[in-house]
Enzyme design. Structure first.
Site, PDB file in Angstrom:
ATOM      1  N   CYS A 107      11.260  85.693 -36.368  1.00 48.30           N
ATOM      2  CA  CYS A 107      10.990  86.769 -37.327  1.00 48.30           C
ATOM      3  C   CYS A 107      11.168  86.215 -38.750  1.00 48.30           C
ATOM      4  O   CYS A 107      11.575  85.068 -38.938  1.00 48.30           O
ATOM      5  CB  CYS A 107      11.939  87.937 -37.084  1.00 48.30           C
ATOM      6  SG  CYS A 107      13.666  87.586 -37.499  1.00 48.30           S
ATOM      7  N   HIS A 136      20.681  87.189 -34.036  1.00 45.77           N
ATOM      8  CA  HIS A 136      19.517  86.656 -33.332  1.00 45.77           C
ATOM      9  C   HIS A 136      19.886  85.283 -32.786  1.00 45.77           C
ATOM     10  O   HIS A 136      20.727  84.571 -33.355  1.00 45.77           O
ATOM     11  CB  HIS A 136      18.331  86.507 -34.278  1.00 45.77           C
ATOM     12  CG  HIS A 136      17.741  87.801 -34.710  1.00 45.77           C
ATOM     13  ND1 HIS A 136      16.421  87.917 -35.103  1.00 45.77           N
ATOM     14  CD2 HIS A 136      18.266  89.047 -34.831  1.00 45.77           C
ATOM     15  CE1 HIS A 136      16.164  89.169 -35.442  1.00 45.77           C
ATOM     16  NE2 HIS A 136      17.270  89.873 -35.285  1.00 45.77           N
ATOM     17  N   CYS A 152      14.813  84.991 -39.516  1.00 45.36           N
ATOM     18  CA  CYS A 152      15.129  83.709 -38.891  1.00 45.36           C
ATOM     19  C   CYS A 152      14.316  82.573 -39.510  1.00 45.36           C
ATOM     20  O   CYS A 152      14.844  81.477 -39.725  1.00 45.36           O
ATOM     21  CB  CYS A 152      14.890  83.793 -37.391  1.00 45.36           C
ATOM     22  SG  CYS A 152      16.087  84.889 -36.574  1.00 45.36           S
ATOM     23  N   GLU A 154      18.385  82.475 -32.945  1.00 46.03           N
ATOM     24  CA  GLU A 154      18.178  81.393 -33.911  1.00 46.03           C
ATOM     25  C   GLU A 154      19.346  81.292 -34.893  1.00 46.03           C
ATOM     26  O   GLU A 154      19.838  80.203 -35.187  1.00 46.03           O
ATOM     27  CB  GLU A 154      16.881  81.597 -34.713  1.00 46.03           C
ATOM     28  CG  GLU A 154      15.619  81.650 -33.885  1.00 46.03           C
ATOM     29  CD  GLU A 154      15.194  83.072 -33.551  1.00 46.03           C
ATOM     30  OE1 GLU A 154      16.030  83.864 -33.044  1.00 46.03           O
ATOM     31  OE2 GLU A 154      14.020  83.396 -33.787  1.00 46.03           O
TER      32      GLU A 154
END
Length: 158
Positions: A89, A59, A92, A61
């Site tokens: 999410c 991801h 993260c 992040e």
């Protein structure tokens, strides 16, 4: 720092995150971008790379956290702000907490998977007691631009 100066910085750095999100879409990843800054200094910038890396944890992040940690020479990221185009999410949000990021700024809310109020507020729930750090959060920065990019990406795939 005055509120208008903070807002101007937030919008400028969110635009950089949006550019990373657009780059992610070019290689068929969901267009989400993240930037980590210390004041005006950008430490890291990344877009989603789950498809490119065939890695479910890639991801934006997480990639930005790794890059910022390398830039600072340690896993703690004091005095930083993470800017991300979509509400993080749970994975993260947990990683952000573990990295001790003091502030998170996000663009579009995520009612299907967001962990900062979309589905759950990880930092405010009773389970938050297990977290060693809960950052301040600000949502809605350039939310229309962030949401429009995501909507266009998914509309093109339907």
């Amino acid at each position: 720092m005055t509120q208008s100066l903070t807002r101007n910085r937030d919008e400028r750095l969110m635009r950089l995150a949006l550019a990373r999100a657009q780059a992610a879409a070019e290689h068929d990843d969901v267009p989400i971008g993240a930037v980590i800054a210390r004041g005006d200094d950008v430490l890291a910038a990344a877009g989603n790379e789950r498809e490119v890396r065939a890695d479910p944890t890639a991801h934006a992040e997480v990639l930005a956290l790794r890059e910022a940690a390398a830039a600072l020479g340690g896993w703690r990221l004091p005095d930083t702000t993470l800017y991300v185009t979509l509400e993080p999410c749970a994975m993260c949000a947990g990683a952000i907490s573990l990295a001790r990021v003091p502030r998170v700024v996000y663009g579009a809310s995520d009612p299907k998977g967001g962990a900062l109020g979309g589905v759950v507020d990880l930092y405010a729930s009773p389970a938050a007691a297990a977290l060693s750090h809960r950052p301040d959060t600000d949502g809605g920065v350039l939310s229309v631009e962030c949401a429009t990019l995501l909507e266009a990406f998914f509309a093109a795939r339907r």
